[in-house]
Write a protein that holds these residues in place. Structure first.
Motif, PDB file in Angstrom:
ATOM      1  N   UNK A 146       0.824  -1.194   0.000  1.00 64.46           N
ATOM      2  CA  UNK A 146       0.000   0.000   0.000  1.00 64.46           C
ATOM      3  C   UNK A 146       0.862   1.249   0.000  1.00 64.46           C
ATOM      4  N   UNK A 147       0.465   2.234  -0.774  1.00 64.77           N
ATOM      5  CA  UNK A 147       1.176   3.496  -0.806  1.00 64.77           C
ATOM      6  C   UNK A 147       0.272   4.644  -0.378  1.00 64.77           C
ATOM      7  N   UNK A 148       0.856   5.595   0.332  1.00 63.16           N
ATOM      8  CA  UNK A 148       0.129   6.783   0.772  1.00 63.16           C
ATOM      9  C   UNK A 148       0.911   7.993   0.298  1.00 63.16           C
ATOM     10  N   UNK A 149       0.232   8.852  -0.440  1.00 55.90           N
ATOM     11  CA  UNK A 149       0.898   9.908  -1.183  1.00 55.90           C
ATOM     12  C   UNK A 149       0.626  11.273  -0.568  1.00 55.90           C
ATOM     13  N   UNK A 150       1.682  12.022  -0.328  1.00 56.22           N
ATOM     14  CA  UNK A 150       1.567  13.404   0.113  1.00 56.22           C
ATOM     15  C   UNK A 150       2.134  14.339  -0.937  1.00 56.22           C
ATOM     16  N   UNK A 151       1.419  15.431  -1.222  1.00 54.78           N
ATOM     17  CA  UNK A 151       1.845  16.375  -2.250  1.00 54.78           C
ATOM     18  C   UNK A 151       1.718  17.793  -1.718  1.00 54.78           C
ATOM     19  N   UNK A 152       2.770  18.562  -1.883  1.00 56.65           N
ATOM     20  CA  UNK A 152       2.782  19.981  -1.518  1.00 56.65           C
ATOM     21  C   UNK A 152       2.937  20.772  -2.810  1.00 56.65           C
ATOM     22  N   UNK A 153       1.866  21.433  -3.237  1.00 58.01           N
ATOM     23  CA  UNK A 153       1.857  22.139  -4.517  1.00 58.01           C
ATOM     24  C   UNK A 153       1.959  23.638  -4.276  1.00 58.01           C
ATOM     25  N   UNK A 167      -3.433   4.078  -1.862  1.00 55.06           N
ATOM     26  CA  UNK A 167      -4.646   3.898  -1.062  1.00 55.06           C
ATOM     27  C   UNK A 167      -5.291   5.223  -0.686  1.00 55.06           C
ATOM     28  N   UNK A 168      -4.485   6.256  -0.454  1.00 57.11           N
ATOM     29  CA  UNK A 168      -5.024   7.554  -0.056  1.00 57.11           C
ATOM     30  C   UNK A 168      -3.978   8.622  -0.332  1.00 57.11           C
ATOM     31  N   UNK A 169      -4.441   9.847  -0.457  1.00 56.44           N
ATOM     32  CA  UNK A 169      -3.525  10.954  -0.691  1.00 56.44           C
ATOM     33  C   UNK A 169      -3.995  12.198   0.041  1.00 56.44           C
ATOM     34  N   UNK A 170      -3.046  13.041   0.387  1.00 52.76           N
ATOM     35  CA  UNK A 170      -3.324  14.346   0.990  1.00 52.76           C
ATOM     36  C   UNK A 170      -2.533  15.385   0.209  1.00 52.76           C
ATOM     37  N   UNK A 180      -7.792  15.195  -8.988  1.00 52.39           N
ATOM     38  CA  UNK A 180      -6.912  14.291  -8.255  1.00 52.39           C
ATOM     39  C   UNK A 180      -7.390  12.844  -8.411  1.00 52.39           C
ATOM     40  N   UNK A 181      -8.685  12.630  -8.294  1.00 49.07           N
ATOM     41  CA  UNK A 181      -9.232  11.275  -8.425  1.00 49.07           C
ATOM     42  C   UNK A 181      -8.912  10.680  -9.786  1.00 49.07           C
ATOM     43  N   UNK A 182      -9.031  11.498 -10.828  1.00 48.62           N
ATOM     44  CA  UNK A 182      -8.738  11.023 -12.178  1.00 48.62           C
ATOM     45  C   UNK A 182      -7.254  10.738 -12.363  1.00 48.62           C
ATOM     46  N   UNK A 183      -6.406  11.585 -11.796  1.00 44.56           N
ATOM     47  CA  UNK A 183      -4.964  11.437 -11.987  1.00 44.56           C
ATOM     48  C   UNK A 183      -4.413  10.199 -11.296  1.00 44.56           C
ATOM     49  N   UNK A 226     -13.192   9.456  -4.195  1.00 46.45           N
ATOM     50  CA  UNK A 226     -13.182  10.780  -3.578  1.00 46.45           C
ATOM     51  C   UNK A 226     -12.886  10.712  -2.084  1.00 46.45           C
ATOM     52  N   UNK A 227     -13.366   9.672  -1.423  1.00 53.35           N
ATOM     53  CA  UNK A 227     -13.164   9.553   0.016  1.00 53.35           C
ATOM     54  C   UNK A 227     -11.730   9.297   0.418  1.00 53.35           C
ATOM     55  N   UNK A 228     -10.881   8.938  -0.528  1.00 51.08           N
ATOM     56  CA  UNK A 228      -9.467   8.672  -0.232  1.00 51.08           C
ATOM     57  C   UNK A 228      -8.600   9.905  -0.462  1.00 51.08           C
ATOM     58  N   UNK A 229      -9.227  11.049  -0.692  1.00 50.47           N
ATOM     59  CA  UNK A 229      -8.498  12.274  -1.037  1.00 50.47           C
ATOM     60  C   UNK A 229      -8.767  13.346   0.008  1.00 50.47           C
TER      61      UNK A 229
END
Length: 302
Positions: A2-9, A64-67, A85-88, A93-96
């Motif tokens: 499982x991967x959990x992704x964090x992004x700072x844009x 699995x989820x992203x923030x 984000x969901x498409x990419x 939606x609930x995992x975002x």
């Protein structure tokens, strides 16, 4: 795995971190900047392009989820951003989780209610998040109104003061070193070249001229030195506004301007003698990844 992704844009650059279910980093990287100004079709395309670049760079582990912390993200465009984000990343939606990049930075530096955060990069803004999650913001109104102490403000203030000297004397007068550094960055000393650089650039590119101001200050240029001292005062003003409205708490300054020149840090500590001042190197993308992981695990069914 499982991967959990964090992004700072941010407006000039984006950073991402992928962690596994134990919080161990799996990968990290960077991409072009973007904003949450999805009411602007060009900005919507920038964000979509940035998200696509990050998705293409990720390892093959399922997400699995992203923030995401996204600069300029208003509540009115959350749903549209969530769809992008969901498409990419092929997520429900609930995992975002979507938040403003400043809230993400604050949470990476302080627990809610424990401090004030000032961010000084291309723009400038101050933030306090209280124990109930209520946000208090000061500054951050963009270069056309203020953004005092930011990279863009430093660049435009230096140019303004330089050209006032040129108007009065026909030359740079006591700002010869600053003039040399600025004109070298812009490709020449003719007004046409300055005009093309400033009015043909976005705020991120204009803000890069702050480096030229810093070099001139290091070389002893008095105008460059004055501009950087004023920048420190402008950033301290944001801290004082937060202290006045939310109480005397530790203040953390983050962003590239804090390391632009020693005058910035020394000016900030001098302007806030009764306040605990720090300059942490936060990793907002990593914090976002861990937040996505812990939130997902807390919400997962037993």
């Amino acid at each position: 795995m499982a991967g959990f992704l964090g992004i700072d844009i941010g407006g000039t650059a984006s950073r991402w971190v992928l962690v596994d279910a134990t919080g161990t980093p799996l990968a990290r990287g960077s991409a072009a900047g973007a904003t949450g100004h999805l009411f602007n079709p060009a900005e919507r395309e920038r964000l979509a392009t940035t998200l696509a670049a990050i998705a293409a760079a990720l390892p093959q582990e399922p997400i699995h989820a992203t923030c995401l912390g996204i600069t300029g993200l208003g509540q009115s465009v959350h749903e549209e951003a969530r769809q992008l984000v969901a498409s990419s990343f092929k997520l429900q939606a609930g995992a975002i989780r979507l938040i403003d990049d400043m809230e993400l930075a604050f949470r990476a530096a302080f627990a809610p209610g424990e401090g004030h955060l000032i961010s000084a990069g291309t723009g400038s803004i101050g933030l306090h998040l209280d124990a109930n999650g209520t946000m208090l913001r000061v500054g951050g109104r963009g270069l056309l109104i203020d953004d005092g102490g930011s990279g863009t403000w430093i660049a435009l203030t230096a140019l303004d003061q330089l050209y006032r000297r040129i108007d009065a004397t026909g030359g740079p007068a006591d700002a010869a070193i600053l003039a040399r550094e600025l004109f070298a960055e812009m490709g020449g000393d003719h007004w046409d070249q300055t005009r093309a650089f400033v009015y043909g650039s976005d705020r991120g590119r204009i803000g890069t001229l702050a480096q030229a101001v810093a070099r001139a200050a290091t070389a002893g240029d008095p105008l460059a030195t004055e501009v950087l001292e004023r920048a420190a005062d402008e950033l301290a003003r944001l801290a004082k506004a937060l202290i006045g409205r939310a109480g005397r708490l530790p203040v953390a300054f983050v962003g590239g301007i804090t390391t632009l020149h020693p005058l910035i840090k020394s000016g900030l500590t001098a302007a806030l003698p009764e306040t605990s001042v720090s300059f942490p190197q936060i990793d907002a993308a990593s914090h976002a990844a861990q937040w996505a992981r812990t939130t997902h695990q807390q919400e997962a069914p037993l």
